[in-house]
Scaffold this motif. Structure first.
Motif, mmCIF file in Angstrom:
data_model
loop_
_atom_site.group_PDB
_atom_site.id
_atom_site.type_symbol
_atom_site.label_atom_id
_atom_site.label_comp_id
_atom_site.label_asym_id
_atom_site.label_seq_id
_atom_site.Cartn_x
_atom_site.Cartn_y
_atom_site.Cartn_z
ATOM 1 N N LYS A 109 0.835 -1.207 0.000
ATOM 2 C CA LYS A 109 0.000 0.000 0.000
ATOM 3 C C LYS A 109 0.871 1.260 0.000
ATOM 4 O O LYS A 109 0.553 2.251 -0.658
ATOM 5 N N LYS A 110 1.969 1.212 0.737
ATOM 6 C CA LYS A 110 2.880 2.368 0.767
ATOM 7 C C LYS A 110 3.540 2.585 -0.599
ATOM 8 O O LYS A 110 3.686 3.723 -1.059
ATOM 9 N N ALA A 111 3.927 1.493 -1.232
ATOM 10 C CA ALA A 111 4.549 1.601 -2.560
ATOM 11 C C ALA A 111 3.549 2.192 -3.550
ATOM 12 O O ALA A 111 3.888 3.062 -4.364
ATOM 13 N N ARG A 112 2.292 1.709 -3.459
ATOM 14 C CA ARG A 112 1.261 2.225 -4.380
ATOM 15 C C ARG A 112 1.070 3.718 -4.190
ATOM 16 O O ARG A 112 0.988 4.473 -5.157
ATOM 17 N N ASN A 118 1.631 9.306 -6.071
ATOM 18 C CA ASN A 118 2.017 10.705 -5.858
ATOM 19 C C ASN A 118 3.193 11.124 -6.725
ATOM 20 O O ASN A 118 3.806 12.173 -6.502
ATOM 21 N N GLY A 119 3.552 10.287 -7.693
ATOM 22 C CA GLY A 119 4.574 10.671 -8.670
ATOM 23 C C GLY A 119 6.005 10.410 -8.234
ATOM 24 O O GLY A 119 6.951 10.892 -8.867
ATOM 25 N N MET A 120 6.193 9.664 -7.132
ATOM 26 C CA MET A 120 7.554 9.346 -6.680
ATOM 27 C C MET A 120 7.857 7.883 -7.011
ATOM 28 O O MET A 120 6.969 7.105 -7.359
ATOM 29 N N ILE A 121 9.121 7.530 -6.913
ATOM 30 C CA ILE A 121 9.523 6.147 -7.222
ATOM 31 C C ILE A 121 9.561 5.341 -5.927
ATOM 32 O O ILE A 121 10.328 5.682 -5.019
ATOM 33 N N VAL A 133 9.524 1.261 -10.630
ATOM 34 C CA VAL A 133 9.744 0.661 -9.302
ATOM 35 C C VAL A 133 11.224 0.306 -9.177
ATOM 36 O O VAL A 133 11.842 -0.179 -10.131
ATOM 37 N N ILE A 134 11.778 0.555 -8.004
ATOM 38 C CA ILE A 134 13.130 0.065 -7.702
ATOM 39 C C ILE A 134 12.991 -0.994 -6.614
ATOM 40 O O ILE A 134 12.368 -0.742 -5.574
ATOM 41 N N THR A 159 11.587 -1.569 -14.042
ATOM 42 C CA THR A 159 11.885 -2.125 -12.712
ATOM 43 C C THR A 159 13.395 -2.293 -12.616
ATOM 44 O O THR A 159 13.985 -3.092 -13.342
ATOM 45 N N ARG A 160 14.011 -1.521 -11.737
ATOM 46 C CA ARG A 160 15.450 -1.705 -11.520
ATOM 47 C C ARG A 160 15.650 -2.477 -10.221
ATOM 48 O O ARG A 160 14.843 -2.374 -9.304
ATOM 49 N N VAL A 161 16.730 -3.241 -10.188
ATOM 50 C CA VAL A 161 17.022 -4.041 -8.997
ATOM 51 C C VAL A 161 18.401 -3.664 -8.459
ATOM 52 O O VAL A 161 19.406 -3.743 -9.186
#
Ligand SMILES: O=C[C@H](O)COP(=O)(O)O
Length: 254
Positions: free
Chosen positions: A119-122, A127-130, A167-168, A208-210
């Motif tokens: 939920k926090k990632a979503r 909000n436009g952040m990664i 997403v990282i 998606t970077r790892v």
């Protein structure tokens, strides 16, 4: 569909190690190092994740430098009666670019579960952040066991975050955090390869970077470069010269 190109990236979290004065001095020294080779920021992405208190002053110090500032956590609601929480909406408003979620210390000490992390990632992405999502197995063992544990963490997040959002993933074996040495290179590369192969990662539209984290520092990237897109440093990046050295290694790795 070919996967989108992935730029290398390196960052550091100060966790709760620094005073406000030390954070200010750290950023100033980092900028001095970067002024010696400004091209580095055209080659790789760099971020710093200070504590919440110093975040806005770090953003001000880094203004115009292309170094991104991240937050160590954010709540999943934008506003309301959530005393003590940090709003992702306000973080975006002040210029925060990355929100770290699900760090092993937050899972262990504050009881955060995969559902909370998702939920926090979503909401960070909304909000436009990664979202920089920390994942990793708790116990040292087989690659397949690590992948199983990470799979659940990653699937929960990818099901929650918009498909086109960047997403990282920070792969941080819990047992390698705060240790003397990082996890073995062959082990990390094998786990990360399996994480990248997950359907929920492969099928995404967004990049998606790892990253690898867990006692990472100078000298490590060369051994991990075939598997990871960069490093996420803690203690071994708390000396600006060491963080800068790591950046240089990542930027120059073939
Ligand atoms: O946030 C960073 C990681 O937890 C790694 O920390 P560490 O390098 O001090 O082990």
């Amino acid at each position: 569909m070919p996967s989108p190109p992935r730029r290398r990236i390196v960052g550091v979290s100060t966790k709760m190690y620094f005073s406000a004065a030390r954070t200010k001095a750290y950023i100033a020294e980092l900028l001095q190092h970067l002024s010696k080779s400004p091209k580095i920021l055209d080659q790789i992405d760099i971020f710093v994740i200070p504590d919440h208190i110093t975040l806005t002053s770090v953003i001000a110090q880094l203004e115009g430098s292309k170094v991104m500032t991240g937050a160590q956590d954010a709540f999943y609601e934008d506003s309301g009666a959530y005393t003590g929480e940090v709003s992702p909406c306000v973080l975006a408003e002040v210029g925060c670019r990355i929100v770290e979620v699900g760090h092993a210390e937050r899972r262990r000490i504050f009881g955060e579960m995969d559902e909370d992390v998702a939920k926090k990632a979503r909401s960070a992405a909304r909000n436009g952040m990664i979202p920089l999502v920390c994942i990793g197995e708790r116990t040292k063992g087989e690659v397949s066991i690590a992948v199983d544990e990470c799979r659940t963490q990653v699937e929960n997040v990818m099901a929650a975050v918009a498909d086109d959002a960047e997403v990282i993933l920070a792969y941080e074996p819990v047992w390698a955090i705060g240790a003397a040495e990082p996890a073995g290179a062959g082990y990390v590369v094998s786990v990360v390869k399996e994480i990248r192969a997950l359907d929920c990662v492969q099928m995404r539209e967004g990049v998606t970077r790892v990253l690898y984290g867990g006692s990472a520092g100078p000298g490590l990237f060369e051994r991990l470069k075939e598997g990871v897109d960069g490093l996420f440093l803690g203690r071994f990046g708390h000396d600006p010269a060491q963080f800068y050295k790591t950046m240089q290694e990542i930027a120059s790795a073939q």
